[in-house]
Scaffold this motif. Structure first.
Motif, mmCIF file in Angstrom:
data_model
loop_
_atom_site.group_PDB
_atom_site.id
_atom_site.type_symbol
_atom_site.label_atom_id
_atom_site.label_comp_id
_atom_site.label_asym_id
_atom_site.label_seq_id
_atom_site.Cartn_x
_atom_site.Cartn_y
_atom_site.Cartn_z
ATOM 1 N N UNK A 111 0.818 -1.211 0.000
ATOM 2 C CA UNK A 111 0.000 0.000 0.000
ATOM 3 C C UNK A 111 0.859 1.272 0.000
ATOM 4 N N UNK A 112 2.059 1.173 0.555
ATOM 5 C CA UNK A 112 2.920 2.347 0.657
ATOM 6 C C UNK A 112 3.848 2.527 -0.545
ATOM 7 N N UNK A 113 3.850 1.577 -1.470
ATOM 8 C CA UNK A 113 4.740 1.674 -2.617
ATOM 9 C C UNK A 113 4.480 2.935 -3.434
ATOM 10 N N UNK A 114 3.205 3.224 -3.708
ATOM 11 C CA UNK A 114 2.890 4.388 -4.536
ATOM 12 C C UNK A 114 3.225 5.709 -3.845
ATOM 13 N N UNK A 115 2.787 5.925 -2.587
ATOM 14 C CA UNK A 115 3.167 7.181 -1.925
ATOM 15 C C UNK A 115 4.677 7.352 -1.775
ATOM 16 N N UNK A 116 5.401 6.250 -1.690
ATOM 17 C CA UNK A 116 6.853 6.336 -1.528
ATOM 18 C C UNK A 116 7.578 6.577 -2.846
ATOM 19 N N UNK A 117 6.841 6.589 -3.954
ATOM 20 C CA UNK A 117 7.473 6.805 -5.248
ATOM 21 C C UNK A 117 8.020 5.548 -5.883
ATOM 22 N N UNK A 118 7.625 4.395 -5.386
ATOM 23 C CA UNK A 118 8.130 3.130 -5.908
ATOM 24 C C UNK A 118 7.207 2.511 -6.942
ATOM 25 N N UNK A 119 6.182 3.272 -7.365
ATOM 26 C CA UNK A 119 5.298 2.877 -8.450
ATOM 27 C C UNK A 119 5.322 3.985 -9.509
ATOM 28 N N UNK A 120 5.211 3.628 -10.785
ATOM 29 C CA UNK A 120 5.226 4.672 -11.832
ATOM 30 C C UNK A 120 3.977 5.534 -11.783
ATOM 31 N N UNK A 175 13.948 14.278 -12.199
ATOM 32 C CA UNK A 175 15.059 15.114 -12.648
ATOM 33 C C UNK A 175 15.927 14.244 -13.533
ATOM 34 N N UNK A 176 16.151 14.701 -14.764
ATOM 35 C CA UNK A 176 16.921 13.921 -15.736
ATOM 36 C C UNK A 176 16.340 12.510 -15.888
ATOM 37 N N UNK A 177 15.016 12.410 -15.764
ATOM 38 C CA UNK A 177 14.350 11.127 -15.914
ATOM 39 C C UNK A 177 14.373 10.251 -14.683
ATOM 40 N N UNK A 178 15.008 10.713 -13.595
ATOM 41 C CA UNK A 178 15.112 9.923 -12.362
ATOM 42 C C UNK A 178 14.049 10.384 -11.367
ATOM 43 N N UNK A 179 13.309 9.453 -10.816
ATOM 44 C CA UNK A 179 12.231 9.774 -9.875
ATOM 45 C C UNK A 179 12.799 10.371 -8.592
ATOM 46 N N UNK A 180 12.188 11.449 -8.157
ATOM 47 C CA UNK A 180 12.584 12.111 -6.908
ATOM 48 C C UNK A 180 11.679 11.604 -5.790
ATOM 49 N N UNK A 181 12.283 11.107 -4.710
ATOM 50 C CA UNK A 181 11.513 10.645 -3.560
ATOM 51 C C UNK A 181 11.980 11.401 -2.322
ATOM 52 N N UNK A 182 11.432 11.044 -1.178
ATOM 53 C CA UNK A 182 11.713 11.802 0.045
ATOM 54 C C UNK A 182 13.166 11.727 0.474
ATOM 55 N N UNK A 183 13.881 10.681 0.060
ATOM 56 C CA UNK A 183 15.281 10.545 0.470
ATOM 57 C C UNK A 183 16.258 10.999 -0.614
ATOM 58 N N UNK A 184 15.749 11.524 -1.725
ATOM 59 C CA UNK A 184 16.635 11.950 -2.809
ATOM 60 C C UNK A 184 17.471 13.145 -2.378
ATOM 61 N N UNK A 185 18.777 13.013 -2.539
ATOM 62 C CA UNK A 185 19.673 14.114 -2.216
ATOM 63 C C UNK A 185 20.132 14.805 -3.488
ATOM 64 N N UNK A 186 19.953 16.124 -3.558
ATOM 65 C CA UNK A 186 20.408 16.918 -4.698
ATOM 66 C C UNK A 186 21.654 17.665 -4.256
ATOM 67 N N UNK A 187 22.775 17.350 -4.879
ATOM 68 C CA UNK A 187 24.055 17.914 -4.453
ATOM 69 C C UNK A 187 24.829 18.426 -5.659
ATOM 70 N N UNK A 188 25.400 19.614 -5.500
ATOM 71 C CA UNK A 188 26.193 20.219 -6.567
ATOM 72 C C UNK A 188 27.651 19.794 -6.407
ATOM 73 N N UNK A 189 28.223 19.222 -7.472
ATOM 74 C CA UNK A 189 29.624 18.805 -7.474
ATOM 75 C C UNK A 189 30.298 19.372 -8.719
ATOM 76 N N UNK A 190 30.920 20.552 -8.568
ATOM 77 C CA UNK A 190 31.566 21.178 -9.710
ATOM 78 C C UNK A 190 30.548 21.510 -10.777
ATOM 79 N N UNK A 191 30.764 21.080 -12.021
ATOM 80 C CA UNK A 191 29.853 21.434 -13.106
ATOM 81 C C UNK A 191 28.683 20.468 -13.275
ATOM 82 N N UNK A 192 28.446 19.591 -12.312
ATOM 83 C CA UNK A 192 27.352 18.632 -12.425
ATOM 84 C C UNK A 192 26.525 18.652 -11.143
ATOM 85 N N UNK A 193 25.316 18.112 -11.237
ATOM 86 C CA UNK A 193 24.455 17.934 -10.070
ATOM 87 C C UNK A 193 24.325 16.433 -9.825
#
Length: 267
Positions: A111-120, A175-193
């Motif tokens: 039941x929690x798969x969809x809210x967690x972002x684990x379902x398309x 972002x860039x086709x990758x699903x963002x969920x509650x644990x997704x970390x967005x970090x800047x490393x030089x010229x890339x994210x």
């Protein structure tokens, strides 16, 4: 009787001072060969620098950003595949367990798969693209006292857009086709994210599933995004910004590593 005459000691002249040893003279070949070797060595350095074009001539070294991104992404994919195989093994073993509590826990987890972002997810939404300013804008920006940092997309810019989309009621964000969920970390490393440790170069394409009107309104109301769009409209900066409404957006299920942590109350 005449006595014999005894002569006194005769003084001997002092020996001449020793001649200091002379330093051996270098041969003509040595004296000529040394500068020649130096000139040839310098010529080799010049030729090597010209051939390399400022890059490393030794094989096995990354000389471009695309190669680095591709290699790190491949390493991540290998780890992700290992995890997927282990999860499949766990699922197979779990299905063999016949227990009411295990069955209830499994149902709750599904039941929690969809809210967690684990379902398309799919549906109408928006697409937003962020990119660095054109290279030719650098001189004009400096001449008008504009900070170079304003010409580059930073992690806070990406995060501001994502947060605004969540505030607008998005049911899924990528972002860039990758699903963002509650644990997704967005970090800047030089010229890339980096997302979950995987680097992605710009331009950064952000998509959201949801009501396009509500998502657009949330973007327009966000002060951080408004500041970014002001720079995009500045002719001396022109940092990349594009937003389009979509009839259909695909948001695949998150299939990366799940690194969960939580706190427990004391006492």
């Amino acid at each position: 009787m005449t006595g014999a005459h005894t002569a006194g000691p005769t003084e001997q002249p002092a020996p001449p001072p020793p001649t200091p040893p002379q330093r051996p003279r270098r041969s003509l070949a040595w004296r000529i060969g040394t500068p020649v070797v130096g000139v040839l060595s310098g010529a080799l350095f010049v030729v090597s620098a010209a051939d390399s074009g400022g890059t490393d001539l030794r094989p096995g070294r990354y000389t471009d950003l695309a190669g680095l991104v591709e290699a790190e992404a491949a390493d991540y994919e290998e780890v992700r595949q290992d995890l997927e195989d282990l999860e499949d093994d766990v699922d197979s073993l779990t299905e063999e367990v016949s227990d009411d509590q295990v069955d209830r826990t499994r149902e709750r987890g599904e039941e929690l798969l969809d809210p967690a972002g684990l379902e398309p997810r799919s549906g109408p939404g928006v697409t937003i693209t962020l990119s660095d300013s054109p290279d030719e804008n650098l001189d004009e920006a400096v001449a008008h006292d504009i900070k170079v940092a304003q010409l580059v997309v930073h992690q806070q810019d990406v995060q501001a857009v994502v947060n605004a989309l969540w505030a607008g009621g998005a049911s899924a964000v990528t972002i860039a086709g990758q699903r963002v969920i509650s644990t997704t970390g967005i970090k800047c490393e030089g010229p890339v994210v980096q997302l979950q440790g995987v680097p992605y170069p710009q331009p950064y394409v952000i998509q959201a599933v949801g009501d396009p009107a509500a998502l657009t309104a949330a973007i327009d109301a966000d002060p951080l995004v408004t500041g970014y769009r002001t720079d995009a409209a500045n002719p001396y900066i022109e940092i990349g910004w594009d937003m389009e409404t979509e009839d259909h957006v695909e948001a695949p299920a998150y299939d990366g590593l799940l690194d969960l942590s939580y706190a427990e109350p004391i006492g």
